[in-house]
Design an enzyme around this catalytic site. Sequence first.
Site, short mmCIF file in Angstrom:
data_model
loop_
_atom_site.label_atom_id
_atom_site.label_comp_id
_atom_site.label_asym_id
_atom_site.label_seq_id
_atom_site.Cartn_x
_atom_site.Cartn_y
_atom_site.Cartn_z
N LYS A 133 10.55 1.18 -14.66
CA LYS A 133 9.63 0.08 -14.40
C LYS A 133 10.36 -1.25 -14.44
CE LYS A 133 5.79 2.44 -14.21
NZ LYS A 133 4.97 2.46 -13.00
N ASP B 261 9.70 0.61 -9.91
CA ASP B 261 8.27 0.36 -9.69
C ASP B 261 7.91 -0.96 -10.35
OD1 ASP B 261 5.57 0.44 -9.32
OD2 ASP B 261 5.26 2.41 -10.23
N GLU C 269 8.66 0.59 -5.55
CA GLU C 269 7.20 0.71 -5.43
C GLU C 269 6.53 -0.61 -5.73
OE1 GLU C 269 4.99 3.77 -7.90
OE2 GLU C 269 6.86 4.83 -7.62
N ASP D 191 1.49 2.18 -3.81
CA ASP D 191 0.86 3.12 -4.75
C ASP D 191 -0.57 2.63 -4.98
OD1 ASP D 191 0.17 4.74 -6.89
OD2 ASP D 191 1.77 4.12 -8.23
N LYS E 57 -1.55 9.71 -5.73
CA LYS E 57 -2.03 10.29 -6.98
C LYS E 57 -3.36 10.99 -6.65
CE LYS E 57 0.02 7.01 -10.28
NZ LYS E 57 1.07 6.35 -9.52
O1 LIG Z 1 6.00 8.27 -10.87
C1 LIG Z 1 6.42 8.70 -11.95
O2 LIG Z 1 7.51 9.24 -12.05
C2 LIG Z 1 5.63 8.61 -13.20
C3 LIG Z 1 4.25 8.11 -13.08
C4 LIG Z 1 4.15 6.61 -13.02
O3 LIG Z 1 5.14 5.93 -12.84
C5 LIG Z 1 2.88 6.00 -13.18
C6 LIG Z 1 1.81 6.72 -13.62
C7 LIG Z 1 0.60 6.09 -13.90
C8 LIG Z 1 0.45 4.75 -13.74
C9 LIG Z 1 1.57 3.87 -13.47
O4 LIG Z 1 1.97 3.23 -14.63
C10 LIG Z 1 2.78 4.57 -12.89
C11 LIG Z 1 2.90 4.21 -11.41
O5 LIG Z 1 2.50 3.10 -11.04
O6 LIG Z 1 3.39 4.95 -10.58
MG LIG Z 2 3.58 3.20 -9.09
#
Ligand SMILES: O=C(O)CCC(=O)C1=CC=C[C@@H](O)[C@@H]1C(=O)O
Ligand SMILES: [Mg+2]
EC number: 4.2.1.113
Length: 373
Positions: A168, A197, A223, A248, A271
Amino acid sequence: MKLAAASIHPYRLPLRSPWLTAGARVAERCGWLLCLQDDSGRRAYGDCAPLPGSGGESAPAAAQALRSLLPPLIGLTARTAIERLEPDGDCPAPVARCAVETALLDLLAQDSGLPLAAYLSGNRLRRETCSAPPPPVRINAACGIVGNLGAKDIRAACNAGFTILKMKVGVLAIDDEVALLQQIATVLPPGCRLRLDANRAWPDAAATRFLQACANLPIEMLEEPLAAPDIDRLQALQDSTTIAIAVDESIRHLDGESLVGRRAVRRLVLKPPRHGGLLPTLALARHASNAGVESIITSSLDSACGITAAAHVAAALDNGLAHGLATSAWLQEDTGSPPRTAGGLLLLDASPGLGFVPDRQRRFLPLDGLYCR
Ligand SMILES: O=C(O)CCC(=O)C1=CC=C[C@@H](O)[C@@H]1C(=O)O
Ligand SMILES: [Mg+2]
Protein backbone atom coordinates in the site's frame (compact mmCIF):
# COMPACT_ATOMS: atom_id res chain seq x y z
CA MET A 1 -32.96 -31.86 -4.89
CA LYS A 2 -34.78 -28.99 -3.17
CA LEU A 3 -33.56 -26.39 -0.70
CA ALA A 4 -34.68 -27.47 2.75
CA ALA A 5 -33.07 -24.98 5.17
CA ALA A 6 -31.02 -21.80 5.32
CA SER A 7 -29.19 -20.37 8.27
CA ILE A 8 -26.78 -17.51 8.76
CA HIS A 9 -24.08 -17.49 11.41
CA PRO A 10 -22.50 -14.22 12.53
CA TYR A 11 -18.75 -14.04 13.02
CA ARG A 12 -16.19 -11.51 14.20
CA LEU A 13 -12.59 -12.22 13.25
CA PRO A 14 -9.79 -10.10 14.71
CA LEU A 15 -6.81 -9.31 12.48
CA ARG A 16 -3.28 -10.09 13.70
CA SER A 17 -2.41 -6.44 13.11
CA PRO A 18 -4.50 -3.63 11.62
CA TRP A 19 -4.79 -3.51 7.81
CA LEU A 20 -3.87 0.05 6.86
CA THR A 21 -4.49 1.87 3.59
CA ALA A 22 -4.56 5.49 2.40
CA GLY A 23 -8.13 5.82 3.62
CA ALA A 24 -8.89 3.01 6.05
CA ARG A 25 -7.85 0.98 9.05
CA VAL A 26 -9.38 -2.47 9.46
CA ALA A 27 -8.85 -4.24 12.79
CA GLU A 28 -11.45 -6.99 12.48
CA ARG A 29 -13.70 -8.57 9.86
CA CYS A 30 -17.33 -9.09 10.72
CA GLY A 31 -19.86 -10.95 8.65
CA TRP A 32 -22.14 -13.94 8.34
CA LEU A 33 -21.47 -17.42 7.12
CA LEU A 34 -24.48 -18.56 5.12
CA CYS A 35 -25.35 -22.27 5.13
CA LEU A 36 -27.90 -23.77 2.73
CA GLN A 37 -29.03 -27.35 3.11
CA ASP A 38 -30.91 -29.41 0.55
CA ASP A 39 -33.39 -32.20 1.22
CA SER A 40 -30.67 -34.84 0.89
CA GLY A 41 -28.80 -33.17 3.78
CA ARG A 42 -26.10 -31.70 1.57
CA ARG A 43 -24.68 -28.42 2.89
CA ALA A 44 -23.33 -25.47 0.96
CA TYR A 45 -21.76 -22.19 2.07
CA GLY A 46 -21.42 -18.54 1.18
CA ASP A 47 -19.65 -15.63 2.87
CA CYS A 48 -21.31 -12.28 3.51
CA ALA A 49 -18.95 -9.65 4.96
CA PRO A 50 -19.41 -6.08 3.70
CA LEU A 51 -16.21 -4.03 3.88
CA PRO A 52 -16.76 -0.27 4.23
CA GLY A 53 -15.22 1.64 1.31
CA SER A 54 -14.99 -1.44 -0.89
CA GLY A 55 -18.09 -0.69 -2.93
CA GLY A 56 -20.75 -2.98 -1.44
CA GLU A 57 -23.68 -2.31 0.90
CA SER A 58 -23.48 -1.60 4.65
CA ALA A 59 -23.67 -4.45 7.20
CA PRO A 60 -27.29 -3.62 8.21
CA ALA A 61 -28.32 -3.52 4.53
CA ALA A 62 -26.62 -6.90 3.93
CA ALA A 63 -28.39 -8.46 6.93
CA GLN A 64 -31.70 -7.07 5.71
CA ALA A 65 -31.06 -8.42 2.21
CA LEU A 66 -30.26 -11.92 3.53
CA ARG A 67 -33.46 -11.75 5.57
CA SER A 68 -35.50 -11.11 2.45
CA LEU A 69 -33.54 -13.22 -0.08
CA LEU A 70 -33.45 -16.52 1.82
CA PRO A 71 -37.00 -17.51 2.87
CA PRO A 72 -38.48 -17.56 -0.68
CA LEU A 73 -35.74 -19.97 -1.80
CA ILE A 74 -36.87 -22.79 0.50
CA GLY A 75 -38.60 -25.54 -1.49
CA LEU A 76 -36.97 -24.52 -4.79
CA THR A 77 -34.24 -26.42 -6.60
CA ALA A 78 -30.86 -24.69 -6.58
CA ARG A 79 -31.19 -24.18 -10.34
CA THR A 80 -34.55 -22.39 -9.99
CA ALA A 81 -33.29 -20.45 -6.96
CA ILE A 82 -30.29 -19.09 -8.85
CA GLU A 83 -32.52 -18.04 -11.73
CA ARG A 84 -34.71 -16.14 -9.26
CA LEU A 85 -31.85 -14.06 -7.84
CA GLU A 86 -32.06 -10.56 -9.23
CA PRO A 87 -29.50 -9.76 -11.92
CA ASP A 88 -26.50 -7.81 -10.63
CA GLY A 89 -27.50 -4.58 -12.39
CA ASP A 90 -30.61 -4.11 -10.23
CA CYS A 91 -29.04 -5.50 -7.08
CA PRO A 92 -28.98 -3.08 -4.14
CA ALA A 93 -27.13 -5.58 -1.92
CA PRO A 94 -24.33 -7.19 -4.00
CA VAL A 95 -22.46 -8.62 -0.98
CA ALA A 96 -25.53 -10.51 0.26
CA ARG A 97 -26.35 -11.64 -3.26
CA CYS A 98 -22.80 -12.93 -3.68
CA ALA A 99 -23.15 -15.04 -0.51
CA VAL A 100 -26.46 -16.56 -1.64
CA GLU A 101 -25.23 -17.15 -5.18
CA THR A 102 -22.01 -18.77 -3.89
CA ALA A 103 -23.95 -21.24 -1.73
CA LEU A 104 -26.31 -22.09 -4.61
CA LEU A 105 -23.36 -22.59 -6.98
CA ASP A 106 -21.72 -24.77 -4.31
CA LEU A 107 -24.83 -27.00 -4.33
CA LEU A 108 -25.02 -27.09 -8.13
CA ALA A 109 -21.33 -27.93 -8.49
CA GLN A 110 -21.57 -30.63 -5.79
CA ASP A 111 -24.55 -32.03 -7.65
CA SER A 112 -22.58 -32.29 -10.87
CA GLY A 113 -19.56 -33.79 -9.09
CA LEU A 114 -17.28 -30.94 -10.21
CA PRO A 115 -15.02 -28.54 -8.31
CA LEU A 116 -16.70 -25.14 -8.47
CA ALA A 117 -13.98 -23.76 -10.80
CA ALA A 118 -14.68 -26.52 -13.33
CA TYR A 119 -18.43 -25.95 -12.99
CA LEU A 120 -17.91 -22.20 -13.60
CA SER A 121 -15.68 -22.89 -16.60
CA GLY A 122 -18.57 -24.59 -18.39
CA ASN A 123 -17.48 -26.16 -21.64
CA ARG A 124 -13.93 -24.91 -21.37
CA LEU A 125 -12.89 -27.97 -19.34
CA ARG A 126 -13.63 -31.37 -20.80
CA ARG A 127 -15.69 -33.58 -18.53
CA GLU A 128 -13.09 -36.33 -18.16
CA THR A 129 -10.53 -33.82 -16.87
CA CYS A 130 -12.92 -32.34 -14.31
CA SER A 131 -12.11 -34.72 -11.48
CA ALA A 132 -8.62 -33.17 -11.52
CA PRO A 133 -7.97 -30.25 -9.16
CA PRO A 134 -8.58 -26.81 -10.64
CA PRO A 135 -5.48 -25.13 -12.10
CA PRO A 136 -3.20 -23.58 -9.45
CA VAL A 137 -3.87 -19.87 -8.95
CA ARG A 138 -0.86 -17.50 -8.91
CA ILE A 139 -1.17 -15.07 -6.01
CA ASN A 140 0.60 -11.92 -4.92
CA ALA A 141 1.97 -11.44 -1.40
CA ALA A 142 -0.18 -9.01 0.63
CA CYS A 143 2.58 -7.04 2.36
CA GLY A 144 0.70 -4.08 3.90
CA ILE A 145 1.84 -0.45 3.86
CA VAL A 146 5.23 0.35 2.37
CA GLY A 147 6.26 2.29 5.50
CA ASN A 148 6.07 -0.86 7.64
CA LEU A 149 8.27 -3.02 5.45
CA GLY A 150 11.90 -3.85 5.96
CA ALA A 151 14.39 -5.88 3.92
CA LYS A 152 13.56 -8.92 6.11
CA ASP A 153 9.87 -8.82 5.09
CA ILE A 154 10.72 -8.54 1.41
CA ARG A 155 13.16 -11.46 1.57
CA ALA A 156 10.63 -13.57 3.51
CA ALA A 157 7.92 -13.00 0.87
CA CYS A 158 10.30 -13.79 -1.98
CA ASN A 159 11.67 -16.87 -0.18
CA ALA A 160 8.07 -18.07 0.24
CA GLY A 161 7.83 -18.14 -3.57
CA PHE A 162 5.96 -14.91 -4.28
CA THR A 163 7.15 -13.07 -7.37
CA ILE A 164 4.63 -10.22 -7.09
CA LEU A 165 4.61 -8.28 -3.81
CA LYS A 166 1.64 -5.99 -3.27
CA MET A 167 2.03 -3.03 -0.95
CA LYS A 168 0.00 0.00 0.00
CA VAL A 169 1.17 3.49 -0.90
CA GLY A 170 -0.46 6.91 -0.56
CA VAL A 171 -0.07 6.83 3.22
CA LEU A 172 3.14 8.86 3.67
CA ALA A 173 4.49 11.80 1.66
CA ILE A 174 5.24 10.83 -1.96
CA ASP A 175 8.99 11.50 -1.71
CA ASP A 176 9.26 9.34 1.42
CA GLU A 177 7.39 6.46 -0.20
CA VAL A 178 9.49 6.68 -3.36
CA ALA A 179 12.65 6.55 -1.22
CA LEU A 180 11.30 3.46 0.59
CA LEU A 181 10.43 1.79 -2.72
CA GLN A 182 13.95 2.49 -3.99
CA GLN A 183 15.38 0.76 -0.91
CA ILE A 184 13.01 -2.18 -1.37
CA ALA A 185 14.09 -2.49 -5.02
CA THR A 186 17.69 -2.98 -3.89
CA VAL A 187 16.80 -6.18 -2.00
CA LEU A 188 14.26 -7.51 -4.51
CA PRO A 189 15.58 -10.65 -6.25
CA PRO A 190 15.56 -10.69 -10.07
CA GLY A 191 12.18 -11.77 -11.40
CA CYS A 192 10.24 -10.26 -8.47
CA ARG A 193 8.14 -7.14 -8.98
CA LEU A 194 6.02 -4.77 -6.95
CA ARG A 195 2.29 -4.16 -7.21
CA LEU A 196 1.18 -0.93 -5.55
CA ASP A 197 -2.22 0.27 -4.37
CA ALA A 198 -2.80 3.95 -3.55
CA ASN A 199 -6.53 3.56 -2.74
CA ARG A 200 -7.38 6.91 -4.36
CA ALA A 201 -4.83 8.92 -2.39
CA TRP A 202 -3.59 11.45 -4.93
CA PRO A 203 -4.68 14.46 -6.97
CA ASP A 204 -3.81 13.98 -10.68
CA ALA A 205 -0.53 15.94 -10.52
CA ALA A 206 0.70 13.95 -7.51
CA ALA A 207 -0.09 10.64 -9.24
CA THR A 208 1.84 11.77 -12.32
CA ARG A 209 4.77 12.85 -10.16
CA PHE A 210 4.75 9.50 -8.32
CA LEU A 211 4.77 7.54 -11.58
CA GLN A 212 7.61 9.64 -13.00
CA ALA A 213 9.65 9.17 -9.82
CA CYS A 214 9.09 5.39 -9.99
CA ALA A 215 9.81 5.02 -13.71
CA ASN A 216 12.96 2.94 -13.14
CA LEU A 217 11.58 0.72 -10.38
CA PRO A 218 10.30 -2.85 -10.95
CA ILE A 219 6.61 -1.98 -10.54
CA GLU A 220 4.12 -4.02 -12.55
CA MET A 221 0.86 -2.33 -11.54
CA LEU A 222 -0.54 0.68 -9.68
CA GLU A 223 -4.09 0.41 -8.36
CA GLU A 224 -6.36 3.38 -7.83
CA PRO A 225 -3.90 6.27 -8.05
CA LEU A 226 -6.49 9.04 -8.47
CA ALA A 227 -8.55 10.70 -5.76
CA ALA A 228 -11.15 11.74 -8.34
CA PRO A 229 -10.91 9.22 -11.17
CA ASP A 230 -12.83 9.57 -14.39
CA ILE A 231 -12.20 7.76 -17.62
CA ASP A 232 -10.35 10.60 -19.37
CA ARG A 233 -8.03 11.16 -16.42
CA LEU A 234 -7.32 7.46 -16.02
CA GLN A 235 -6.62 7.13 -19.73
CA ALA A 236 -4.24 10.10 -19.67
CA LEU A 237 -2.37 8.55 -16.76
CA GLN A 238 -2.24 5.10 -18.39
CA ASP A 239 -0.95 6.65 -21.63
CA SER A 240 1.84 8.35 -19.67
CA THR A 241 3.35 5.15 -18.20
CA THR A 242 4.37 1.58 -18.99
CA ILE A 243 3.11 0.47 -15.54
CA ALA A 244 -0.38 -1.11 -15.69
CA ILE A 245 -2.93 1.20 -14.07
CA ALA A 246 -5.83 -0.65 -12.42
CA VAL A 247 -9.18 0.37 -11.01
CA ASP A 248 -10.67 -1.34 -7.98
CA GLU A 249 -13.12 0.44 -5.65
CA SER A 250 -13.91 3.21 -8.18
CA ILE A 251 -15.16 0.75 -10.80
CA ARG A 252 -18.78 1.03 -9.70
CA HIS A 253 -18.72 4.81 -10.19
CA LEU A 254 -17.31 4.60 -13.72
CA ASP A 255 -19.04 3.66 -16.96
CA GLY A 256 -17.72 0.11 -17.25
CA GLU A 257 -18.51 -0.17 -20.95
CA SER A 258 -16.41 2.81 -21.95
CA LEU A 259 -13.69 2.07 -19.37
CA VAL A 260 -13.21 -1.33 -20.97
CA GLY A 261 -14.16 -0.36 -24.54
CA ARG A 262 -11.64 2.50 -24.60
CA ARG A 263 -9.04 0.43 -22.71
CA ALA A 264 -8.59 3.45 -20.46
CA VAL A 265 -6.72 1.26 -17.97
CA ARG A 266 -4.88 -2.01 -18.54
CA ARG A 267 -6.38 -3.87 -15.55
CA LEU A 268 -9.49 -4.30 -13.40
CA VAL A 269 -9.32 -5.48 -9.80
CA LEU A 270 -12.48 -7.48 -9.19
CA LYS A 271 -13.85 -8.39 -5.76
CA PRO A 272 -16.77 -10.83 -6.20
CA PRO A 273 -18.89 -9.43 -3.30
CA ARG A 274 -18.83 -5.96 -4.87
CA HIS A 275 -20.00 -7.32 -8.21
CA GLY A 276 -22.88 -9.32 -6.77
CA GLY A 277 -21.40 -12.79 -7.09
CA LEU A 278 -19.09 -15.22 -8.81
CA LEU A 279 -21.01 -15.36 -12.10
CA PRO A 280 -21.21 -11.56 -12.64
CA THR A 281 -17.50 -11.28 -11.71
CA LEU A 282 -16.50 -13.96 -14.18
CA ALA A 283 -18.73 -12.44 -16.88
CA LEU A 284 -17.16 -9.02 -16.31
CA ALA A 285 -13.62 -10.47 -16.39
CA ARG A 286 -14.34 -12.34 -19.65
CA HIS A 287 -15.94 -9.28 -21.23
CA ALA A 288 -12.91 -7.18 -20.25
CA SER A 289 -10.51 -9.84 -21.52
CA ASN A 290 -12.26 -9.86 -24.92
CA ALA A 291 -11.66 -6.11 -25.06
CA GLY A 292 -7.97 -6.52 -24.11
CA VAL A 293 -8.25 -5.52 -20.43
CA GLU A 294 -6.87 -7.93 -17.80
CA SER A 295 -8.56 -8.81 -14.50
CA ILE A 296 -7.14 -9.58 -11.09
CA ILE A 297 -9.50 -11.41 -8.70
CA THR A 298 -8.99 -10.04 -5.23
CA SER A 299 -9.91 -10.68 -1.62
CA SER A 300 -11.89 -8.16 0.42
CA LEU A 301 -9.96 -9.47 3.47
CA ASP A 302 -12.53 -12.25 3.35
CA SER A 303 -12.78 -15.22 5.65
CA ALA A 304 -11.75 -18.65 4.32
CA CYS A 305 -15.18 -19.18 2.77
CA GLY A 306 -15.00 -16.00 0.67
CA ILE A 307 -11.34 -16.57 -0.26
CA THR A 308 -12.16 -20.08 -1.47
CA ALA A 309 -15.04 -18.79 -3.59
CA ALA A 310 -12.91 -16.02 -5.15
CA ALA A 311 -10.12 -18.55 -5.80
CA HIS A 312 -12.53 -20.72 -7.81
CA VAL A 313 -13.34 -17.66 -9.96
CA ALA A 314 -9.61 -17.01 -10.49
CA ALA A 315 -9.04 -20.69 -11.36
CA ALA A 316 -11.97 -20.63 -13.81
CA LEU A 317 -10.56 -17.48 -15.40
CA ASP A 318 -7.08 -19.08 -15.55
CA ASN A 319 -5.39 -15.98 -17.00
CA GLY A 320 -1.92 -16.67 -15.57
CA LEU A 321 -1.80 -13.39 -13.60
CA ALA A 322 -1.14 -13.17 -9.86
CA HIS A 323 -4.43 -12.66 -8.00
CA GLY A 324 -4.89 -10.84 -4.69
CA LEU A 325 -5.93 -13.81 -2.58
CA ALA A 326 -3.13 -14.12 0.00
CA THR A 327 -4.82 -12.25 2.84
CA SER A 328 -5.76 -15.17 5.13
CA ALA A 329 -2.57 -14.80 7.18
CA TRP A 330 -3.77 -11.34 8.25
CA LEU A 331 -6.67 -12.96 10.15
CA GLN A 332 -6.03 -14.24 13.64
CA GLU A 333 -9.13 -16.44 13.49
CA ASP A 334 -11.07 -17.75 10.53
CA THR A 335 -14.36 -19.41 9.62
CA GLY A 336 -12.52 -22.53 8.39
CA SER A 337 -9.30 -23.47 6.63
CA PRO A 338 -8.44 -21.32 3.61
CA PRO A 339 -7.04 -23.10 0.53
CA ARG A 340 -3.44 -24.24 0.80
CA THR A 341 -0.77 -21.93 -0.59
CA ALA A 342 2.74 -22.91 -1.63
CA GLY A 343 5.43 -21.26 -3.72
CA GLY A 344 3.29 -18.23 -4.61
CA LEU A 345 0.41 -20.47 -5.72
CA LEU A 346 -2.99 -21.14 -4.20
CA LEU A 347 -4.03 -24.76 -4.58
CA LEU A 348 -7.69 -25.78 -4.67
CA ASP A 349 -8.48 -29.43 -4.28
CA ALA A 350 -10.53 -31.69 -6.52
CA SER A 351 -13.50 -32.06 -4.17
CA PRO A 352 -16.87 -31.27 -5.76
CA GLY A 353 -18.36 -27.83 -5.11
CA LEU A 354 -16.75 -25.02 -3.15
CA GLY A 355 -14.84 -27.42 -0.89
CA PHE A 356 -15.22 -25.14 2.14
CA VAL A 357 -15.66 -26.80 5.55
CA PRO A 358 -16.52 -24.57 8.54
CA ASP A 359 -14.23 -24.76 11.54
CA ARG A 360 -15.68 -27.36 13.92
CA GLN A 361 -14.14 -25.70 16.99
CA ARG A 362 -16.00 -22.46 16.32
CA ARG A 363 -19.62 -22.64 17.42
CA PHE A 364 -21.59 -21.17 14.54
CA LEU A 365 -24.90 -20.39 16.13
CA PRO A 366 -27.82 -19.44 13.91
CA LEU A 367 -28.93 -15.88 14.52
CA ASP A 368 -32.49 -15.57 15.81
CA GLY A 369 -34.92 -14.76 13.05
CA LEU A 370 -32.50 -15.59 10.27
CA TYR A 371 -33.04 -19.29 10.19
CA CYS A 372 -35.62 -20.72 7.86
CA ARG A 373 -36.80 -24.20 7.08
O1 LIG B 1 -5.07 -7.47 -3.35
C1 LIG B 1 -4.50 -8.04 -2.40
O2 LIG B 1 -3.48 -8.68 -2.55
C2 LIG B 1 -5.04 -7.99 -1.02
C3 LIG B 1 -6.35 -7.35 -0.83
C4 LIG B 1 -6.30 -5.85 -0.77
O3 LIG B 1 -5.29 -5.25 -1.09
C5 LIG B 1 -7.46 -5.15 -0.33
C6 LIG B 1 -8.50 -5.81 0.25
C7 LIG B 1 -9.56 -5.09 0.81
C8 LIG B 1 -9.59 -3.73 0.78
C9 LIG B 1 -8.45 -2.94 0.36
O4 LIG B 1 -7.78 -2.45 1.47
C10 LIG B 1 -7.45 -3.69 -0.49
C11 LIG B 1 -7.57 -3.21 -1.93
O5 LIG B 1 -7.90 -2.04 -2.14
O6 LIG B 1 -7.32 -3.92 -2.89
MG1 LIG C 1 -7.22 -2.06 -4.26
